[in-house]
Design a protein around this motif. Structure first.
Motif, PDB file in Angstrom:
ATOM      1  N   GLU A  67      -7.803  46.959  24.026  1.00  0.00           N
ATOM      2  CA  GLU A  67      -7.558  48.400  24.040  1.00  0.00           C
ATOM      3  C   GLU A  67      -6.285  48.667  23.238  1.00  0.00           C
ATOM      4  O   GLU A  67      -5.455  47.774  23.065  1.00  0.00           O
ATOM      5  N   PRO A  68      -6.133  49.900  22.751  1.00  0.00           N
ATOM      6  CA  PRO A  68      -4.904  50.210  22.024  1.00  0.00           C
ATOM      7  C   PRO A  68      -3.698  50.123  22.959  1.00  0.00           C
ATOM      8  O   PRO A  68      -3.744  50.600  24.094  1.00  0.00           O
ATOM      9  N   LEU A  69      -2.661  49.475  22.470  1.00  0.00           N
ATOM     10  CA  LEU A  69      -1.443  49.358  23.264  1.00  0.00           C
ATOM     11  C   LEU A  69      -0.490  50.476  22.900  1.00  0.00           C
ATOM     12  O   LEU A  69      -0.267  50.739  21.712  1.00  0.00           O
ATOM     13  N   GLY A  70       0.075  51.118  23.922  1.00  0.00           N
ATOM     14  CA  GLY A  70       1.137  52.076  23.662  1.00  0.00           C
ATOM     15  C   GLY A  70       2.363  51.324  23.166  1.00  0.00           C
ATOM     16  O   GLY A  70       2.413  50.089  23.225  1.00  0.00           O
ATOM     17  N   PRO A  71       3.360  52.024  22.663  1.00  0.00           N
ATOM     18  CA  PRO A  71       4.537  51.358  22.102  1.00  0.00           C
ATOM     19  C   PRO A  71       5.221  50.383  23.063  1.00  0.00           C
ATOM     20  O   PRO A  71       5.606  49.280  22.651  1.00  0.00           O
ATOM     21  N   ASP A  72       5.364  50.751  24.326  1.00  0.00           N
ATOM     22  CA  ASP A  72       6.018  49.864  25.293  1.00  0.00           C
ATOM     23  C   ASP A  72       5.216  48.586  25.504  1.00  0.00           C
ATOM     24  O   ASP A  72       5.782  47.483  25.560  1.00  0.00           O
ATOM     25  N   ARG A  73       3.910  48.718  25.616  1.00  0.00           N
ATOM     26  CA  ARG A  73       3.065  47.539  25.800  1.00  0.00           C
ATOM     27  C   ARG A  73       3.012  46.690  24.537  1.00  0.00           C
ATOM     28  O   ARG A  73       2.900  45.466  24.608  1.00  0.00           O
ATOM     29  N   PHE A  74       3.116  47.313  23.372  1.00  0.00           N
ATOM     30  CA  PHE A  74       3.166  46.574  22.111  1.00  0.00           C
ATOM     31  C   PHE A  74       4.404  45.684  22.093  1.00  0.00           C
ATOM     32  O   PHE A  74       4.333  44.514  21.711  1.00  0.00           O
ATOM     33  N   VAL A  75       5.523  46.229  22.523  1.00  0.00           N
ATOM     34  CA  VAL A  75       6.771  45.449  22.571  1.00  0.00           C
ATOM     35  C   VAL A  75       6.636  44.312  23.582  1.00  0.00           C
ATOM     36  O   VAL A  75       7.039  43.176  23.310  1.00  0.00           O
ATOM     37  N   ARG A  76       6.058  44.585  24.751  1.00  0.00           N
ATOM     38  CA  ARG A  76       5.867  43.525  25.754  1.00  0.00           C
ATOM     39  C   ARG A  76       4.944  42.427  25.226  1.00  0.00           C
ATOM     40  O   ARG A  76       5.177  41.242  25.452  1.00  0.00           O
ATOM     41  N   MET A 110       2.125  55.815   5.642  1.00  0.00           N
ATOM     42  CA  MET A 110       2.693  55.808   7.001  1.00  0.00           C
ATOM     43  C   MET A 110       2.094  56.926   7.839  1.00  0.00           C
ATOM     44  O   MET A 110       1.818  56.739   9.025  1.00  0.00           O
ATOM     45  N   GLU A 111       1.863  58.068   7.254  1.00  0.00           N
ATOM     46  CA  GLU A 111       1.241  59.176   7.986  1.00  0.00           C
ATOM     47  C   GLU A 111      -0.146  58.772   8.475  1.00  0.00           C
ATOM     48  O   GLU A 111      -0.517  59.029   9.621  1.00  0.00           O
ATOM     49  N   ARG A 112      -0.902  58.088   7.627  1.00  0.00           N
ATOM     50  CA  ARG A 112      -2.241  57.629   7.999  1.00  0.00           C
ATOM     51  C   ARG A 112      -2.173  56.539   9.070  1.00  0.00           C
ATOM     52  O   ARG A 112      -3.004  56.495   9.982  1.00  0.00           O
ATOM     53  N   ILE A 113      -1.186  55.650   8.949  1.00  0.00           N
ATOM     54  CA  ILE A 113      -1.006  54.585   9.946  1.00  0.00           C
ATOM     55  C   ILE A 113      -0.688  55.187  11.302  1.00  0.00           C
ATOM     56  O   ILE A 113      -1.318  54.854  12.313  1.00  0.00           O
ATOM     57  N   LEU A 114       0.279  56.078  11.345  1.00  0.00           N
ATOM     58  CA  LEU A 114       0.695  56.678  12.620  1.00  0.00           C
ATOM     59  C   LEU A 114      -0.417  57.497  13.256  1.00  0.00           C
ATOM     60  O   LEU A 114      -0.494  57.595  14.485  1.00  0.00           O
ATOM     61  N   PRO A 118      -1.264  55.081  18.972  1.00  0.00           N
ATOM     62  CA  PRO A 118      -0.863  55.969  20.066  1.00  0.00           C
ATOM     63  C   PRO A 118       0.504  56.603  19.791  1.00  0.00           C
ATOM     64  O   PRO A 118       1.311  56.071  19.018  1.00  0.00           O
ATOM     65  N   ALA A 119       0.759  57.713  20.431  1.00  0.00           N
ATOM     66  CA  ALA A 119       2.035  58.427  20.273  1.00  0.00           C
ATOM     67  C   ALA A 119       3.209  57.501  20.587  1.00  0.00           C
ATOM     68  O   ALA A 119       3.136  56.659  21.471  1.00  0.00           O
ATOM     69  N   GLY A 120       4.284  57.667  19.832  1.00  0.00           N
ATOM     70  CA  GLY A 120       5.501  56.919  20.073  1.00  0.00           C
ATOM     71  C   GLY A 120       5.757  55.796  19.098  1.00  0.00           C
ATOM     72  O   GLY A 120       6.860  55.260  19.034  1.00  0.00           O
ATOM     73  N   TYR A 121       4.758  55.418  18.308  1.00  0.00           N
ATOM     74  CA  TYR A 121       4.952  54.341  17.338  1.00  0.00           C
ATOM     75  C   TYR A 121       5.894  54.741  16.209  1.00  0.00           C
ATOM     76  O   TYR A 121       6.471  53.877  15.554  1.00  0.00           O
ATOM     77  N   ASP A 122       6.039  56.041  15.972  1.00  0.00           N
ATOM     78  CA  ASP A 122       6.936  56.478  14.904  1.00  0.00           C
ATOM     79  C   ASP A 122       8.340  55.914  15.097  1.00  0.00           C
ATOM     80  O   ASP A 122       9.001  55.511  14.142  1.00  0.00           O
ATOM     81  N   LEU A 123       8.779  55.813  16.345  1.00  0.00           N
ATOM     82  CA  LEU A 123      10.106  55.263  16.628  1.00  0.00           C
ATOM     83  C   LEU A 123      10.167  53.771  16.340  1.00  0.00           C
ATOM     84  O   LEU A 123      11.189  53.264  15.867  1.00  0.00           O
ATOM     85  N   LEU A 124       9.081  53.038  16.612  1.00  0.00           N
ATOM     86  CA  LEU A 124       9.066  51.603  16.330  1.00  0.00           C
ATOM     87  C   LEU A 124       9.156  51.334  14.830  1.00  0.00           C
ATOM     88  O   LEU A 124       9.717  50.329  14.407  1.00  0.00           O
ATOM     89  N   PHE A 125       8.604  52.244  14.036  1.00  0.00           N
ATOM     90  CA  PHE A 125       8.656  52.108  12.587  1.00  0.00           C
ATOM     91  C   PHE A 125       9.978  52.645  12.020  1.00  0.00           C
ATOM     92  O   PHE A 125      10.188  52.600  10.816  1.00  0.00           O
TER      93      PHE A 125
END
Length: 134
Positions: A67-76, A110-114, A118-125
């Motif tokens: 499943e798609p991971l949100g930013p926090d789960r991506f970091v974990r 980057m716009e297409r990637i984001l 899921p929301a919040g990845y913009d900060l990771l990038f």
């Protein structure tokens, strides 16, 4: 424009404050494998074209995500794949790699990637959306 292997790793090494290129490479491999599991179609292919060949192949042959991971789960997940990493160090690893990816991708891609993430990845990038406050 495709970044050369050495240039990509130099950027990651500098941003991640790694002591060796091998540390930067380890982080780049893990983060791009996880990212590749979240991107599909032309977006993944277009990004791969802008990365060094070795990293492009990792992005194109990703780990499988249930499943798609949100930013926090991506970091974990990143922390789980890097020996000795904590969530704090994994966040640093993710930021070093994804900010370098964002530079290689450029604004339009980057716009297409984001859009696919899921929301919040913009900060990771390292590219917060206008008006976004953490």
């Amino acid at each position: 424009m495709t970044l050369r292997w050495e240039a990509f790793l130099e950027h990651v090494q500098e941003r991640g404050e790694y002591k060796t290129p091998e540390e930067a490479e380890r982080s780049a491999r893990v983060v791009l494998a996880l990212l590749g599991a979240h991107l599909v179609g032309g977006v993944r292919v277009d990004l791969a074209r802008r990365l060094p060949e070795t990293l492009a192949l990792i992005l194109l042959n990703p780990l499988q995500a249930a499943e798609p991971l949100g930013p926090d789960r991506f970091v974990r997940a990143t922390a789980a794949w890097i020996d000795g990493a904590t969530e704090a160090t994994a966040l640093w690893d993710v930021g070093a790699v994804l900010s370098t990816v964002a530079d290689a991708a450029g604004d339009d891609l980057m716009e297409r990637i984001l859009f696919q993430l899921p929301a919040g990845y913009d900060l990771l990038f390292g590219r917060p959306e206008p008006g976004h406050r953490p």
